[in-house]
Design a protein around this motif. Structure first.
Motif, PDB file in Angstrom:
ATOM      1  N   TYR A   1      44.840  46.051 -56.511  1.00  0.00           N
ATOM      2  CA  TYR A   1      45.978  46.008 -55.583  1.00  0.00           C
ATOM      3  C   TYR A   1      45.882  47.047 -54.481  1.00  0.00           C
TER       4      TYR A   1
ATOM      5  N   LEU B   1      47.952  56.517 -66.857  1.00  0.00           N
ATOM      6  CA  LEU B   1      48.744  55.365 -66.423  1.00  0.00           C
ATOM      7  C   LEU B   1      48.485  55.045 -64.956  1.00  0.00           C
TER       8      LEU B   1
ATOM      9  N   MET C   1      41.506  42.761 -64.266  1.00  0.00           N
ATOM     10  CA  MET C   1      42.772  43.084 -63.607  1.00  0.00           C
ATOM     11  C   MET C   1      42.591  43.052 -62.091  1.00  0.00           C
TER      12      MET C   1
ATOM     13  N   TYR D   1      56.602  53.486 -71.834  1.00  0.00           N
ATOM     14  CA  TYR D   1      55.662  54.150 -72.734  1.00  0.00           C
ATOM     15  C   TYR D   1      56.268  55.378 -73.376  1.00  0.00           C
TER      16      TYR D   1
ATOM     17  N   VAL E   1      37.465  49.436 -69.462  1.00  0.00           N
ATOM     18  CA  VAL E   1      37.604  47.986 -69.595  1.00  0.00           C
ATOM     19  C   VAL E   1      37.639  47.637 -71.072  1.00  0.00           C
TER      20      VAL E   1
ATOM     21  N   VAL F   1      48.343  41.182 -72.136  1.00  0.00           N
ATOM     22  CA  VAL F   1      47.980  42.571 -72.433  1.00  0.00           C
ATOM     23  C   VAL F   1      49.309  43.331 -72.510  1.00  0.00           C
TER      24      VAL F   1
ATOM     25  N   PRO G   1      41.408  50.048 -62.220  1.00  0.00           N
ATOM     26  CA  PRO G   1      41.445  49.362 -63.511  1.00  0.00           C
ATOM     27  C   PRO G   1      40.105  49.363 -64.242  1.00  0.00           C
TER      28      PRO G   1
ATOM     29  N   LEU H   1      52.082  46.067 -72.523  1.00  0.00           N
ATOM     30  CA  LEU H   1      52.235  47.427 -72.001  1.00  0.00           C
ATOM     31  C   LEU H   1      53.463  48.045 -72.671  1.00  0.00           C
TER      32      LEU H   1
ATOM     33  N   CYS I   1      52.181  41.138 -61.980  1.00  0.00           N
ATOM     34  CA  CYS I   1      51.620  41.870 -63.122  1.00  0.00           C
ATOM     35  C   CYS I   1      51.937  41.059 -64.383  1.00  0.00           C
TER      36      CYS I   1
ATOM     37  N   ARG J   1      45.864  54.139 -75.993  1.00  0.00           N
ATOM     38  CA  ARG J   1      45.085  53.841 -74.794  1.00  0.00           C
ATOM     39  C   ARG J   1      45.670  54.553 -73.584  1.00  0.00           C
TER      40      ARG J   1
HETATM   41  C1  HEC Z   1      44.596  39.118 -63.976  1.00  0.00           C
HETATM   42  C2  HEC Z   1      45.212  39.893 -65.016  1.00  0.00           C
HETATM   43  C3  HEC Z   1      45.913  41.187 -64.702  1.00  0.00           C
HETATM   44  C4  HEC Z   1      46.873  41.438 -63.728  1.00  0.00           C
HETATM   45  C5  HEC Z   1      47.428  40.475 -62.688  1.00  0.00           C
HETATM   46  C6  HEC Z   1      47.285  42.816 -63.926  1.00  0.00           C
HETATM   47  N1  HEC Z   1      46.607  43.377 -64.958  1.00  0.00           N
HETATM   48 FE1  HEC Z   1      46.868  45.251 -65.702  1.00  0.00          FE
HETATM   49  N2  HEC Z   1      45.374  44.943 -67.055  1.00  0.00           N
HETATM   50  C7  HEC Z   1      44.704  43.749 -67.250  1.00  0.00           C
HETATM   51  C8  HEC Z   1      43.731  43.904 -68.337  1.00  0.00           C
HETATM   52  C9  HEC Z   1      42.788  42.834 -68.870  1.00  0.00           C
HETATM   53  C10 HEC Z   1      43.880  45.233 -68.802  1.00  0.00           C
HETATM   54  C11 HEC Z   1      43.130  45.919 -69.989  1.00  0.00           C
HETATM   55  C12 HEC Z   1      42.028  46.831 -69.507  1.00  0.00           C
HETATM   56  C13 HEC Z   1      40.879  46.049 -68.915  1.00  0.00           C
HETATM   57  O1  HEC Z   1      40.166  45.368 -69.634  1.00  0.00           O
HETATM   58  O2  HEC Z   1      40.743  46.126 -67.686  1.00  0.00           O
HETATM   59  C14 HEC Z   1      44.919  45.845 -67.987  1.00  0.00           C
HETATM   60  C15 HEC Z   1      45.359  47.151 -68.144  1.00  0.00           C
HETATM   61  C16 HEC Z   1      46.474  47.671 -67.534  1.00  0.00           C
HETATM   62  C17 HEC Z   1      47.066  48.932 -67.876  1.00  0.00           C
HETATM   63  C18 HEC Z   1      46.540  49.855 -68.965  1.00  0.00           C
HETATM   64  C19 HEC Z   1      47.081  49.342 -70.262  1.00  0.00           C
HETATM   65  C20 HEC Z   1      46.259  49.600 -71.456  1.00  0.00           C
HETATM   66  O3  HEC Z   1      46.857  49.574 -72.549  1.00  0.00           O
HETATM   67  O4  HEC Z   1      45.039  49.794 -71.343  1.00  0.00           O
HETATM   68  C21 HEC Z   1      48.162  49.100 -67.066  1.00  0.00           C
HETATM   69  C22 HEC Z   1      49.144  50.262 -67.076  1.00  0.00           C
HETATM   70  C23 HEC Z   1      48.235  47.940 -66.204  1.00  0.00           C
HETATM   71  N3  HEC Z   1      47.191  47.089 -66.514  1.00  0.00           N
HETATM   72  C24 HEC Z   1      49.197  47.750 -65.231  1.00  0.00           C
HETATM   73  C25 HEC Z   1      49.231  46.657 -64.376  1.00  0.00           C
HETATM   74  C26 HEC Z   1      50.156  46.522 -63.268  1.00  0.00           C
HETATM   75  C27 HEC Z   1      51.231  47.533 -62.913  1.00  0.00           C
HETATM   76  C28 HEC Z   1      49.878  45.311 -62.660  1.00  0.00           C
HETATM   77  C29 HEC Z   1      50.512  44.742 -61.433  1.00  0.00           C
HETATM   78  C30 HEC Z   1      50.607  45.582 -60.276  1.00  0.00           C
HETATM   79  C31 HEC Z   1      48.770  44.700 -63.405  1.00  0.00           C
HETATM   80  N4  HEC Z   1      48.411  45.552 -64.423  1.00  0.00           N
HETATM   81  C32 HEC Z   1      48.232  43.452 -63.133  1.00  0.00           C
HETATM   82  C33 HEC Z   1      44.890  42.575 -66.544  1.00  0.00           C
HETATM   83  C34 HEC Z   1      45.760  42.419 -65.483  1.00  0.00           C
END
Ligand code: HEC
Length: 152
Positions: free
Chosen positions: A119, A88, A116, A139, A99, A73, A95, A75, A48, A81
């Protein structure tokens, strides 16, 4: 009088929809308590950290593992958001439900899908529960009244 009644019915309907209480609503959805310490480890193992920084834990999560993030990004903290526990959990298992146009990658997914990683077929529910516990601690979420389990 008829119109007032009708207005009342419409408003009640809107209220119910807004409460997310329909057959597909999330009312009653509660995960068991997770272990935030394990969650932090999984957060690194599932990479992540490739895309997320956690407010206040920047040095702890990335530097010791020699990870070179591909995007940032943030958190945690107080954000509009993510305001509830439901949002959450949803943002991890679905995800693309929301977007952000702020985070674009090359090649662009182009089809409204989140960049994202998904998983869902590699993360166990236990791991998800622990990750949620860890991320939730970061948070300032609205207090969540968990379901009380009763024998029925
Ligand atoms: C390849 C990049 C990538 C990975 C790896 C990734 N994320 Fe994300 N994540 C994002 C993006 C970009 C966003 C913003 C929303 C969107 O555009 O999809 C996001 C949004 C989120 C959000 C919402 C946050 C917000 O403020 O909108 C959470 C919570 C989150 N991810 C948790 C995780 C967790 C837990 C993992 C691992 C298990 C993970 N992410 C892995 C790219 C990633």
């Amino acid at each position: 009088m008829k119109y007032i009644k009708l207005l009342f019915i419409v408003l009640t309907g809107l209220f119910l929809v807004a409460c997310d209480d329909g057959p597909k609503g999330s009312f009653g959805f509660t995960l068991p308590d997770g272990n935030a310490e394990y969650g932090q480890q999984y957060f690194v193992e599932f990479r992540c950290v490739d895309c997320h920084t956690v407010v206040g834990l920047e040095d702890e999560l990335v530097a010791p593992f020699g990870i070179d993030p591909i995007m940032n990004v943030p958190l945690g903290g107080a954000t509009h958001r993510i305001e509830t526990y439901g949002e959450l959990v949803t943002s991890i298992i679905n995800p693309s439900h929301k977007v952000s146009s702020q985070y674009k990658m090359t090649p662009d997914t182009g089809d409204g899908q989140s960049v994202m990683r998904n998983y869902n077929s590699i993360m166990t529910v236990d791991e998800l529960i622990d990750i949620v516990a860890f991320v939730q601690d970061q948070y300032t979420l609205k207090p969540y009244p968990p379901t009380t389990y009763k024998i029925y």
